[in-house]
Design a protein around this motif. Structure first.
Motif, PDB file in Angstrom:
ATOM      1  N   THR A  63      22.376 -14.617  47.760  1.00 46.90           N
ATOM      2  CA  THR A  63      23.165 -14.142  48.893  1.00 46.90           C
ATOM      3  C   THR A  63      24.038 -15.271  49.408  1.00 46.90           C
ATOM      4  O   THR A  63      23.746 -16.455  49.213  1.00 46.90           O
ATOM      5  CB  THR A  63      22.266 -13.652  50.043  1.00 46.90           C
ATOM      6  N   SER A  64      25.105 -14.922  50.077  1.00 48.65           N
ATOM      7  CA  SER A  64      26.005 -15.905  50.652  1.00 48.65           C
ATOM      8  C   SER A  64      25.280 -16.717  51.727  1.00 48.65           C
ATOM      9  O   SER A  64      24.394 -16.214  52.423  1.00 48.65           O
ATOM     10  CB  SER A  64      27.227 -15.220  51.258  1.00 48.65           C
ATOM     11  N   MET A  73      28.365 -11.665  50.463  1.00 51.21           N
ATOM     12  CA  MET A  73      28.020 -10.973  49.233  1.00 51.21           C
ATOM     13  C   MET A  73      26.564 -11.216  48.860  1.00 51.21           C
ATOM     14  O   MET A  73      26.036 -12.307  49.036  1.00 51.21           O
ATOM     15  CB  MET A  73      28.942 -11.469  48.109  1.00 51.21           C
ATOM     16  N   SER A  74      25.943 -10.193  48.318  1.00 50.50           N
ATOM     17  CA  SER A  74      24.623 -10.297  47.702  1.00 50.50           C
ATOM     18  C   SER A  74      24.744  -9.800  46.267  1.00 50.50           C
ATOM     19  O   SER A  74      25.424  -8.807  46.003  1.00 50.50           O
ATOM     20  CB  SER A  74      23.591  -9.460  48.471  1.00 50.50           C
ATOM     21  N   TYR A  75      24.092 -10.503  45.337  1.00 45.94           N
ATOM     22  CA  TYR A  75      24.201 -10.127  43.937  1.00 45.94           C
ATOM     23  C   TYR A  75      23.011 -10.681  43.161  1.00 45.94           C
ATOM     24  O   TYR A  75      22.259 -11.524  43.665  1.00 45.94           O
ATOM     25  CB  TYR A  75      25.522 -10.633  43.337  1.00 45.94           C
ATOM     26  N   THR A  76      22.851 -10.225  41.957  1.00 41.93           N
ATOM     27  CA  THR A  76      21.797 -10.708  41.068  1.00 41.93           C
ATOM     28  C   THR A  76      22.432 -11.464  39.914  1.00 41.93           C
ATOM     29  O   THR A  76      23.384 -10.976  39.286  1.00 41.93           O
ATOM     30  CB  THR A  76      20.958  -9.534  40.521  1.00 41.93           C
ATOM     31  N   SER A  77      21.923 -12.638  39.646  1.00 40.08           N
ATOM     32  CA  SER A  77      22.501 -13.496  38.616  1.00 40.08           C
ATOM     33  C   SER A  77      22.360 -12.861  37.229  1.00 40.08           C
ATOM     34  O   SER A  77      21.252 -12.537  36.791  1.00 40.08           O
ATOM     35  CB  SER A  77      21.819 -14.862  38.646  1.00 40.08           C
ATOM     36  N   GLY A  88      20.452 -30.143  50.260  1.00 40.46           N
ATOM     37  CA  GLY A  88      19.330 -29.220  50.172  1.00 40.46           C
ATOM     38  C   GLY A  88      19.715 -27.757  50.171  1.00 40.46           C
ATOM     39  O   GLY A  88      18.852 -26.878  50.263  1.00 40.46           O
ATOM     40  N   MET A  89      21.002 -27.464  50.039  1.00 39.88           N
ATOM     41  CA  MET A  89      21.472 -26.083  50.086  1.00 39.88           C
ATOM     42  C   MET A  89      21.264 -25.390  48.745  1.00 39.88           C
ATOM     43  O   MET A  89      21.201 -26.027  47.698  1.00 39.88           O
ATOM     44  CB  MET A  89      22.961 -26.057  50.464  1.00 39.88           C
ATOM     45  N   LYS A  90      21.145 -24.063  48.794  1.00 42.07           N
ATOM     46  CA  LYS A  90      20.986 -23.278  47.566  1.00 42.07           C
ATOM     47  C   LYS A  90      22.360 -22.973  46.977  1.00 42.07           C
ATOM     48  O   LYS A  90      22.803 -21.823  46.907  1.00 42.07           O
ATOM     49  CB  LYS A  90      20.214 -21.995  47.867  1.00 42.07           C
ATOM     50  N   ALA A 125      32.584 -11.424  50.772  1.00 42.88           N
ATOM     51  CA  ALA A 125      32.797 -12.750  51.342  1.00 42.88           C
ATOM     52  C   ALA A 125      31.756 -13.757  50.849  1.00 42.88           C
ATOM     53  O   ALA A 125      30.573 -13.438  50.703  1.00 42.88           O
ATOM     54  CB  ALA A 125      32.770 -12.668  52.865  1.00 42.88           C
ATOM     55  N   LEU A 126      32.230 -14.961  50.598  1.00 44.79           N
ATOM     56  CA  LEU A 126      31.367 -16.082  50.237  1.00 44.79           C
ATOM     57  C   LEU A 126      31.796 -17.310  51.027  1.00 44.79           C
ATOM     58  O   LEU A 126      32.984 -17.505  51.290  1.00 44.79           O
ATOM     59  CB  LEU A 126      31.478 -16.407  48.741  1.00 44.79           C
TER      60      LEU A 126
END
Length: 364
Positions: A63-64, A73-77, A88-90, A125-126
């Motif tokens: 997710t963003s 945006m949310s998505y699956t890799s 430390g961010m994803k 949006a990202l």
């Protein structure tokens, strides 16, 4: 009074462009005789960005990182990926996916311009720092990216560690075929450029850097021949005369010129594995030690330095790195790391201290 207002506005603009934490990243690409593409880059910043290696398997839900969770945006890799995060961010600011697609995020201060948040684009949006992972998660080649790069909308996302501003970034992509593009958010829209020379730097825009190369078309790796003036024969003092006049400072335009020259003049080696070592050697020319670049604001001094350097082998799908504190090269086999992650996001620590081996009595 009017002139004072104008001067104040100019001063504010310059302050924004000359952010003391602005990094000085440089990127190159080499191609081996076996067709292997190897990409190198440096990561400079005014402080330790606390990067680690992030291993993200295919099938991971992402997710963003926008602060406003009602947007994003949310998505699956679709593809697994490996690369460096920051703070430390994803996120992945430099990395490779299992198909051999590479992306690197570079600072783009004074020019990056993002779309305004809007209900119409909220689902696409990202945050700018999310763009690298979105690209690697969804696409297998530069050709696919060219058809889809603007399907995501980049919107501002303040980050406190860089003064509360959004990450002002632009992006370079390479794939295992040797194709390369640069993507830049300018005037609140996304622009894309083919990048046949494979080099990258910071501001200004990529097309400006290409035009600027015309100032250096005299450069060559071949030493200049002697010149006769009357009865006097003038010969070179030593090696390197073909590159006399190459800019040696750490500004983005100068580094871009050097990146093009050194990568274009590099001897083509037989394999990608050998070329990876060669890329690290070339990146030595862009390494910034603490103290060489500084920004003074009153009593505060900010130092830009090379926090880490990476090299990506897009033939054998490996991401390698070294850090300011440890110059030894460590390599991650992307497919092996993904297989070992067990379907979960894993972290590999980057920070380490380089040992000094004492060999006083290790006689041959």
């Amino acid at each position: 009074m009017k002139s004072k207002v104008i001067l104040l506005i100019v001063a504010v603009m310059l302050t924004g462009i000359q952010n003391p934490s602005v990094n000085a990243c440089t990127g190159i690409r080499l191609v081996a005789e076996d067709g292997g593409v190897v990409v190198g880059r440096t990561m400079e910043f005014g402080f330790d960005v606390q990067s680690n290696v992030v291993v993200v398997p295919a099938g991971t839900k992402l997710t963003s990182s926008l602060a406003d969770k009602s947007q994003g945006m949310s998505y699956t890799s679709k593809y697994g990926m490996v690369g460096a995060n920051i703070l430390g961010m994803k996120v992945i600011v430099d990395g490779v996916n299992e198909k051999g697609l590479y992306i690197g995020g570079f600072y783009f201060p004074g020019y990056a311009s993002y779309a305004d948040p809007d209900p119409k684009n909220a689902s696409r949006a990202l945050a700018p720092e999310d763009y690298g992972a979105w690209i690697l998660a969804n696409f297998a080649s530069v050709e696919e990216v060219k058809a889809n790069f603007d399907k995501a909308v980049l919107v501002p996302n303040p980050i406190k560690e860089i003064g509360g501003e959004s990450f002002p970034g632009h992006f370079i992509l390479h794939d295992s075929t040797g194709a390369s593009v640069v993507i830049e958010p300018v005037d609140k829209t996304m622009k894309i450029y083919d990048n046949p020379i494979g080099a990258m730097s910071n501001s200004p825009t990529f097309d400006w850097h290409i035009t600027n190369l015309r100032n250096y078309i005299n450069l060559t790796a071949t030493n200049v021949p002697p010149v006769e003036i009357g009865k006097i024969k003038l010969t070179q003092f030593g090696q390197g005369t073909g590159l006399r006049g190459i800019p040696g400072d750490f500004s983005p335009p100068s580094r871009f010129v050097r990146a093009v020259a050194y990568s274009q003049f590099a001897k083509k080696l037989p394999t990608a594995q050998e070329t990876l070592q060669q890329v690290f050697h070339i990146m030595n020319a862009f390494d910034i030690p603490v103290g060489a670049v500084r920004d003074v604001h009153g009593d505060e001094v900010h130092y830009d330095y090379t926090v880490w350097t990476s090299a990506s082998d897009l033939k054998n799908i490996r991401w390698a790195f070294r850090t300011y504190n440890d110059q030894s090269i460590r390599s991650v086999d992307v497919r092996e790391a993904l297989a070992g992650a067990g379907g979960k996001v894993k972290i590999i620590e980057m920070d380490s201290k380089q040992p000094i081996e004492y060999i006083s009595t290790k006689f041959k």
